[in-house]
Design a protein around this motif. Structure first.
Motif, short mmCIF file in Angstrom:
data_model
loop_
_atom_site.label_atom_id
_atom_site.label_comp_id
_atom_site.label_asym_id
_atom_site.label_seq_id
_atom_site.Cartn_x
_atom_site.Cartn_y
_atom_site.Cartn_z
N THR A 1 0.84 -1.20 0.00
CA THR A 1 0.00 0.00 0.00
C THR A 1 0.88 1.26 0.00
O THR A 1 0.63 2.21 -0.75
N LYS A 2 1.92 1.27 0.83
CA LYS A 2 2.85 2.42 0.87
C LYS A 2 3.59 2.56 -0.45
O LYS A 2 3.86 3.68 -0.91
N PHE A 3 3.93 1.44 -1.08
CA PHE A 3 4.60 1.44 -2.37
C PHE A 3 3.70 2.09 -3.43
O PHE A 3 4.15 2.93 -4.21
N VAL A 4 2.42 1.73 -3.44
CA VAL A 4 1.45 2.30 -4.38
C VAL A 4 1.29 3.80 -4.12
O VAL A 4 1.25 4.60 -5.06
N GLU A 5 1.26 4.19 -2.85
CA GLU A 5 1.17 5.62 -2.52
C GLU A 5 2.39 6.38 -3.03
O GLU A 5 2.26 7.50 -3.54
N ALA A 6 3.57 5.77 -2.93
CA ALA A 6 4.80 6.40 -3.41
C ALA A 6 4.77 6.55 -4.93
O ALA A 6 5.18 7.59 -5.47
N ILE A 7 4.29 5.52 -5.63
CA ILE A 7 4.18 5.61 -7.10
C ILE A 7 3.23 6.74 -7.48
O ILE A 7 3.55 7.58 -8.33
N ASN A 8 2.06 6.77 -6.85
CA ASN A 8 1.07 7.81 -7.16
C ASN A 8 1.60 9.21 -6.85
O ASN A 8 1.35 10.15 -7.59
N PHE A 9 2.35 9.35 -5.76
CA PHE A 9 2.95 10.64 -5.39
C PHE A 9 3.93 11.09 -6.47
O PHE A 9 3.90 12.24 -6.91
N GLU A 10 4.81 10.17 -6.91
CA GLU A 10 5.79 10.50 -7.95
C GLU A 10 5.10 10.84 -9.27
O GLU A 10 5.51 11.76 -9.97
#
Length: 152
Positions: free
Chosen positions: A82-91
């Motif tokens: 979930t944190k990985f997906v949030e990081a992708i979306n942020f970038e």
């Protein structure tokens, strides 16, 4: 600790569909070897990746593999994804692109759609392991060279 990127890359070698929960999934399609007459080369068979933003349901493959490789609980692993997906979306929101090593790059287009471009230098087809492009001399080049030699 084995990263999610490394696990994704490994899963794509062995599976034809890998889903990143709540983000999208990769669908792999095997392509045959090709002859490129313009570049005078034979390109080995490969596995072509497509990204589908609608494949968001957690099938457990990525989360379970992350948990197994890093001795985490399923919940801990799910939280990391979930944190990985949030990081992708942020970038994607801030820099309009996100690169997954060996896999490819996500881009946001002007309408906010996610586009994916596969890394052209990594082949996910295990049956083609070690094969590279083979360059050849075309018949036309041989004939031109023969004519030039005869003129001399």
């Amino acid at each position: 600790m084995i990263t999610i990127e490394e696990i994704l890359s490994d899963l794509l070698l062995h599976h034809s569909c890998v889903i990143i929960p709540k983000f999208g999934g990769f669908v792999a399609k095997q392509t045959s070897a090709k002859i490129d007459l313009e570049r005078n080369s034979v390109i080995p068979p490969s596995k072509h990746l497509l990204f589908n933003k609608h494949l968001i349901a957690n099938d457990g493959l990525l989360v379970n593999e992350l948990a197994t490789k890093n001795t985490l609980t399923f919940q801990e692993s799910e939280s990391r994804v979930t944190k990985f997906v949030e990081a992708i979306n942020f970038e994607l929101k801030n820099s309009k692109q996100y690169n997954l090593p060996k896999i490819g790059t996500f881009h946001l287009d002007t309408e906010g759609n996610i586009n994916f471009e596969q890394d052209r230098y990594f082949n996910f087809l295990l049956n083609a392991y070690g094969l590279s492009s083979v360059h050849f001399v075309s018949k036309i080049q041989v004939e031109k060279t023969a004519v030039e030699i005869e003129k001399e």
